[in-house]
Motif scaffolding. Structure first.
Motif, mmCIF file in Angstrom:
data_model
loop_
_atom_site.group_PDB
_atom_site.id
_atom_site.type_symbol
_atom_site.label_atom_id
_atom_site.label_comp_id
_atom_site.label_asym_id
_atom_site.label_seq_id
_atom_site.Cartn_x
_atom_site.Cartn_y
_atom_site.Cartn_z
ATOM 1 N N HIS A 88 27.238 69.813 -2.634
ATOM 2 C CA HIS A 88 26.875 69.446 -1.269
ATOM 3 C C HIS A 88 25.799 70.391 -0.750
ATOM 4 O O HIS A 88 25.424 70.329 0.415
ATOM 5 C CB HIS A 88 28.093 69.506 -0.341
ATOM 6 C CG HIS A 88 29.032 68.364 -0.538
ATOM 7 N ND1 HIS A 88 30.076 68.414 -1.426
ATOM 8 C CD2 HIS A 88 29.059 67.137 0.026
ATOM 9 C CE1 HIS A 88 30.719 67.265 -1.383
ATOM 10 N NE2 HIS A 88 30.133 66.479 -0.517
ATOM 11 N N LEU A 89 25.315 71.298 -1.597
ATOM 12 C CA LEU A 89 24.289 72.258 -1.198
ATOM 13 C C LEU A 89 22.931 71.555 -1.169
ATOM 14 O O LEU A 89 22.218 71.479 -2.167
ATOM 15 C CB LEU A 89 24.254 73.456 -2.147
ATOM 16 C CG LEU A 89 25.508 74.327 -2.206
ATOM 17 C CD1 LEU A 89 25.383 75.378 -3.308
ATOM 18 C CD2 LEU A 89 25.757 74.990 -0.855
ATOM 19 N N TYR A 90 22.573 71.060 0.010
ATOM 20 C CA TYR A 90 21.333 70.301 0.149
ATOM 21 C C TYR A 90 20.103 71.139 -0.200
ATOM 22 O O TYR A 90 19.201 70.671 -0.899
ATOM 23 C CB TYR A 90 21.199 69.744 1.570
ATOM 24 C CG TYR A 90 19.837 69.153 1.820
ATOM 25 C CD1 TYR A 90 19.479 67.935 1.247
ATOM 26 C CD2 TYR A 90 18.893 69.821 2.597
ATOM 27 C CE1 TYR A 90 18.226 67.392 1.453
ATOM 28 C CE2 TYR A 90 17.640 69.276 2.805
ATOM 29 C CZ TYR A 90 17.306 68.071 2.230
ATOM 30 O OH TYR A 90 16.067 67.538 2.421
ATOM 31 N N LEU A 91 20.035 72.378 0.262
ATOM 32 C CA LEU A 91 18.857 73.207 -0.005
ATOM 33 C C LEU A 91 18.639 73.384 -1.502
ATOM 34 O O LEU A 91 17.505 73.397 -1.975
ATOM 35 C CB LEU A 91 18.996 74.567 0.684
ATOM 36 C CG LEU A 91 19.025 74.547 2.210
ATOM 37 C CD1 LEU A 91 19.306 75.945 2.762
ATOM 38 C CD2 LEU A 91 17.735 73.986 2.777
ATOM 39 N N GLU A 98 11.832 68.866 -5.051
ATOM 40 C CA GLU A 98 10.434 69.187 -4.766
ATOM 41 C C GLU A 98 9.642 69.591 -6.008
ATOM 42 O O GLU A 98 8.420 69.568 -5.994
ATOM 43 C CB GLU A 98 10.353 70.300 -3.718
ATOM 44 C CG GLU A 98 10.718 69.821 -2.333
ATOM 45 C CD GLU A 98 10.498 70.882 -1.268
ATOM 46 O OE1 GLU A 98 10.681 72.090 -1.563
ATOM 47 O OE2 GLU A 98 10.132 70.495 -0.152
ATOM 48 N N LEU A 99 10.324 69.933 -7.088
ATOM 49 C CA LEU A 99 9.644 70.286 -8.337
ATOM 50 C C LEU A 99 9.142 69.048 -9.082
ATOM 51 O O LEU A 99 8.335 69.165 -10.005
ATOM 52 C CB LEU A 99 10.573 71.100 -9.246
ATOM 53 C CG LEU A 99 10.970 72.479 -8.725
ATOM 54 C CD1 LEU A 99 11.997 73.116 -9.659
ATOM 55 C CD2 LEU A 99 9.753 73.374 -8.560
ATOM 56 N N HIS A 100 9.629 67.873 -8.725
ATOM 57 C CA HIS A 100 9.225 66.603 -9.359
ATOM 58 C C HIS A 100 9.330 66.677 -10.884
ATOM 59 O O HIS A 100 8.407 66.315 -11.611
ATOM 60 C CB HIS A 100 7.794 66.217 -8.948
ATOM 61 C CG HIS A 100 7.625 66.101 -7.478
ATOM 62 N ND1 HIS A 100 8.144 65.060 -6.746
ATOM 63 C CD2 HIS A 100 7.007 66.926 -6.585
ATOM 64 C CE1 HIS A 100 7.841 65.230 -5.471
ATOM 65 N NE2 HIS A 100 7.170 66.348 -5.344
ATOM 66 N N ALA A 104 14.745 65.635 -14.318
ATOM 67 C CA ALA A 104 15.785 65.716 -13.287
ATOM 68 C C ALA A 104 16.159 64.317 -12.810
ATOM 69 O O ALA A 104 15.303 63.460 -12.621
ATOM 70 C CB ALA A 104 15.302 66.551 -12.109
ATOM 71 N N LEU A 105 17.441 64.106 -12.641
ATOM 72 C CA LEU A 105 17.958 62.844 -12.131
ATOM 73 C C LEU A 105 18.908 63.170 -10.996
ATOM 74 O O LEU A 105 19.817 63.978 -11.154
ATOM 75 C CB LEU A 105 18.707 62.079 -13.236
ATOM 76 C CG LEU A 105 19.397 60.783 -12.826
ATOM 77 C CD1 LEU A 105 18.383 59.739 -12.381
ATOM 78 C CD2 LEU A 105 20.222 60.250 -13.985
ATOM 79 N N PHE A 106 18.694 62.554 -9.847
ATOM 80 C CA PHE A 106 19.541 62.781 -8.681
ATOM 81 C C PHE A 106 20.388 61.550 -8.438
ATOM 82 O O PHE A 106 19.868 60.441 -8.296
ATOM 83 C CB PHE A 106 18.689 63.096 -7.443
ATOM 84 C CG PHE A 106 17.899 64.359 -7.597
ATOM 85 C CD1 PHE A 106 18.483 65.584 -7.318
ATOM 86 C CD2 PHE A 106 16.591 64.322 -8.043
ATOM 87 C CE1 PHE A 106 17.762 66.758 -7.474
ATOM 88 C CE2 PHE A 106 15.868 65.485 -8.199
ATOM 89 C CZ PHE A 106 16.452 66.711 -7.918
ATOM 90 N N GLY A 124 19.213 58.374 -6.286
ATOM 91 C CA GLY A 124 18.672 58.536 -4.945
ATOM 92 C C GLY A 124 18.389 59.981 -4.641
ATOM 93 O O GLY A 124 19.049 60.878 -5.166
ATOM 94 N N ARG A 125 17.416 60.206 -3.799
ATOM 95 C CA ARG A 125 17.031 61.575 -3.444
ATOM 96 C C ARG A 125 18.158 62.261 -2.677
ATOM 97 O O ARG A 125 18.964 61.597 -2.031
ATOM 98 C CB ARG A 125 15.741 61.573 -2.647
ATOM 99 C CG ARG A 125 15.758 60.749 -1.392
ATOM 100 C CD ARG A 125 14.431 60.781 -0.654
ATOM 101 N NE ARG A 125 14.188 62.048 -0.002
ATOM 102 C CZ ARG A 125 14.730 62.400 1.162
ATOM 103 N NH1 ARG A 125 15.520 61.569 1.802
ATOM 104 N NH2 ARG A 125 14.461 63.566 1.691
ATOM 105 N N PRO A 126 18.227 63.586 -2.750
ATOM 106 C CA PRO A 126 19.261 64.322 -2.019
ATOM 107 C C PRO A 126 19.152 64.077 -0.512
ATOM 108 O O PRO A 126 18.056 63.956 0.028
ATOM 109 C CB PRO A 126 18.952 65.787 -2.343
ATOM 110 C CG PRO A 126 18.155 65.749 -3.605
ATOM 111 C CD PRO A 126 17.379 64.472 -3.559
#
Length: 157
Positions: A88-91, A98-100, A104-106, A124-126
């Motif tokens: 749940h750590l959004y940051l 942001e690293l694109h 990575a898969l969200f 989906g994005r965070p």
């Protein structure tokens, strides 16, 4: 219900870092215990390993937990390992978004436009919310979020 099928590449070891209950002897705090276990785990890892994290480093504040998780996962990825991180750590999640990164898969729990949860994972994005206010309203009633609502105390024995 589990998946009907799963496909993945071969890894050289699957390791876990899941949250544990607090130390009843109070010899250390929860966050200290998490870091200690991560240190022990790091000494056992090898390239091409996979590490599964579940709400790791959430026992401190959002900023510090995110920073530590980001540093650890970055080091693991730089060493050729794979990481799966439920958080749940959004940051933390947003920093990796942001690293694109192509690798990575969200994923997040599906939520219909009317707020209905399906408990299916979708790409989906965070998001900067875990919809805790929705759960609060569902459990305690809609008036708990309004400043003019009468304060309530619920004691569970």
């Amino acid at each position: 219900m589990g998946a009907d099928e799963f496909e993945a590449n071969i890894v050289r070891g699957v390791f876990t870092h899941y949250k544990r209950e607090e130390d009843n002897s109070m010899t250390s705090g929860k966050f200290d215990e998490e870091l200690s276990r991560m240190s022990t785990l790091a000494s056992m890892l090898n390239p091409d390993a996979m590490i599964l994290f579940n709400e790791s480093f959430a026992s401190t504040n959002e900023r510090e937990g995110s920073k530590i998780a980001q540093q650890i996962v970055s080091a693991l990825l730089d060493s050729g390992m794979k990481a799966v991180f439920v958080t749940h750590l959004y940051l933390f999640a947003h920093a990796f978004e942001e690293l694109h990164m192509d690798t990575a898969l969200f994923l997040r729990a599906e939520r219909k436009p009317d707020g209905t949860r399906t408990f299916k994972l979708v790409e989906g994005r965070p998001l900067d919310t875990s919809f805790g206010e929705d759960l609060d309203a569902k459990i305690f009633g809609d008036d708990t979020l309004h400043p003019k609502a009468a304060p309530r105390l619920r004691i569970v024995a």
